[in-house]
Write a protein that holds these residues in place. Structure first.
Motif, short mmCIF file in Angstrom:
data_model
loop_
_atom_site.label_atom_id
_atom_site.label_comp_id
_atom_site.label_asym_id
_atom_site.label_seq_id
_atom_site.Cartn_x
_atom_site.Cartn_y
_atom_site.Cartn_z
N ASN A 150 4.16 3.61 10.36
CA ASN A 150 4.00 2.31 9.70
C ASN A 150 5.33 1.57 9.74
OD1 ASN A 150 3.37 0.12 8.14
ND2 ASN A 150 2.80 1.26 6.31
N PRO A 202 2.36 -0.16 2.30
CA PRO A 202 1.76 1.14 2.61
C PRO A 202 0.29 1.00 2.96
CG PRO A 202 2.06 0.90 0.25
CD PRO A 202 2.71 -0.29 0.87
N ASP A 203 -0.26 2.03 3.59
CA ASP A 203 -1.67 2.07 3.92
C ASP A 203 -2.16 3.50 3.72
OD1 ASP A 203 -4.20 1.26 4.72
OD2 ASP A 203 -3.47 0.16 6.46
N ARG A 204 -3.44 3.72 4.00
CA ARG A 204 -4.01 5.05 3.75
C ARG A 204 -5.11 5.31 4.77
NH1 ARG A 204 -7.65 7.41 -0.35
NH2 ARG A 204 -6.73 9.36 -1.10
N GLY A 236 -7.80 11.43 1.70
CA GLY A 236 -7.05 10.47 2.50
C GLY A 236 -5.64 10.95 2.77
N GLU A 257 -1.77 9.38 2.93
CA GLU A 257 -0.92 8.23 2.60
C GLU A 257 -0.01 7.89 3.78
OE1 GLU A 257 -1.40 6.54 -0.14
OE2 GLU A 257 -2.86 7.99 -0.90
N PRO A 266 3.20 5.65 4.07
CA PRO A 266 4.15 4.80 3.33
C PRO A 266 4.70 3.67 4.19
CG PRO A 266 5.15 6.90 3.94
CD PRO A 266 3.71 7.00 4.31
N GLY A 326 2.65 9.02 8.33
CA GLY A 326 1.67 10.00 7.87
C GLY A 326 1.45 10.98 9.00
N GLU A 382 -7.44 2.04 4.87
CA GLU A 382 -7.80 1.27 3.68
C GLU A 382 -7.52 -0.21 3.85
OE1 GLU A 382 -7.47 2.98 -0.62
OE2 GLU A 382 -5.57 1.97 -0.16
#
Length: 228
Positions: free
Chosen positions: A96, A101-103, A130, A132, A134, A139, A170
């Motif tokens: 990322n 952040p995403d998941r 899920g 994470e 950051p 991830g 997400e």
């Protein structure tokens, strides 16, 4: 009897140079200044409303704020050739480069009716809701840790096969990547083994993989170096 001579200037009334005229002029100038000041203030108020609203009644977002968000890249997805048919594991890194952040919340594949996120803890597997991702981080799905588990695979997997895997995030939506099947002990970046980088484009489109064969030294965040 002599009468005093009256001198008239203009159309009548007090003499132009008299005190009443000067007072009237001062009042007129003050009124004009107040009117002009009010017009400037009103114009400034309109400018503030324009800057603070995007037309929908809420606060507007600058271009930089609107563009801020996750910027994901799928690095080195791979599936080792399984030791037995019917089950397989997948590994990859999600990098990322964005400020948000995403998941990773779901996976699917035509390879198997069941594909899920699992984690290996003390030689036992546990389901994960899920992974994470950051901001400005990674991830990691790697051997001996979090991974994708495919069960009841439709056909045996052999080195050189390619499997389509859809990853759902997400915030960033879904992306379908083409995942190579490597030898049982192979890892991305090994001599003769491809490394891969796939940017996530919102909208669920399949993005062609960027393949590079050789050393993984040139691929930031590759999955091959994570043992387990």
């Amino acid at each position: 009897m002599r009468y005093p001579r009256l001198t008239r200037r203009g159309s009548g009334g007090p003499a132009a140079g008299g005190p009443n005229v000067r007072t009237a002029r001062l009042r007129s100038r003050r009124t004009a200044a107040l009117v002009a000041g009010g017009a400037i203030a009103a114009t400034a108020g309109i400018g503030l409303v324009s800057c603070g609203s995007d037309g929908s009644g809420g606060p507007g977002l600058s271009g930089t704020a609107a563009e801020a968000g996750p910027k994901l890249t799928i690095v080195d997805p791979y599936i080792p050739q399984p030791a037995k048919d019917g089950i397989a594991a997948g590994y990859l890194v999600v990098r990322n480069d964005g400020d948000t952040p995403d998941r990773l919340v779901a996976v699917s594949s035509p390879l198997a009716p069941s594909a899920a996120l699992h984690e290996t803890v003390d030689n036992t597997m546990a389901h994960l809701d899920g992974i994470e991702i950051p901001a400005h981080g990674r991830g990691v799905l790697a051997r001996g840790a979090a991974h994708i588990m495919f069960t009841d695979t439709a056909s045996p997997l052999r080195k050189g096969d390619i499997v389509d895997v859809t990853l759902t995030f997400e915030k960033s939506g879904s992306v379908t990547v083409r995942v190579p099947v490597l030898g049982m002990a192979d890892r991305p970046g090994d001599p003769g083994t491809p490394t891969t980088a796939v940017p996530v484009v919102p909208g669920g489109d399949t993005v062609p993989n960027t393949w590079t064969t050789g050393s993984a030294g040139g691929v930031a965040g590759h999955a091959g170096g994570h043992g387990g």
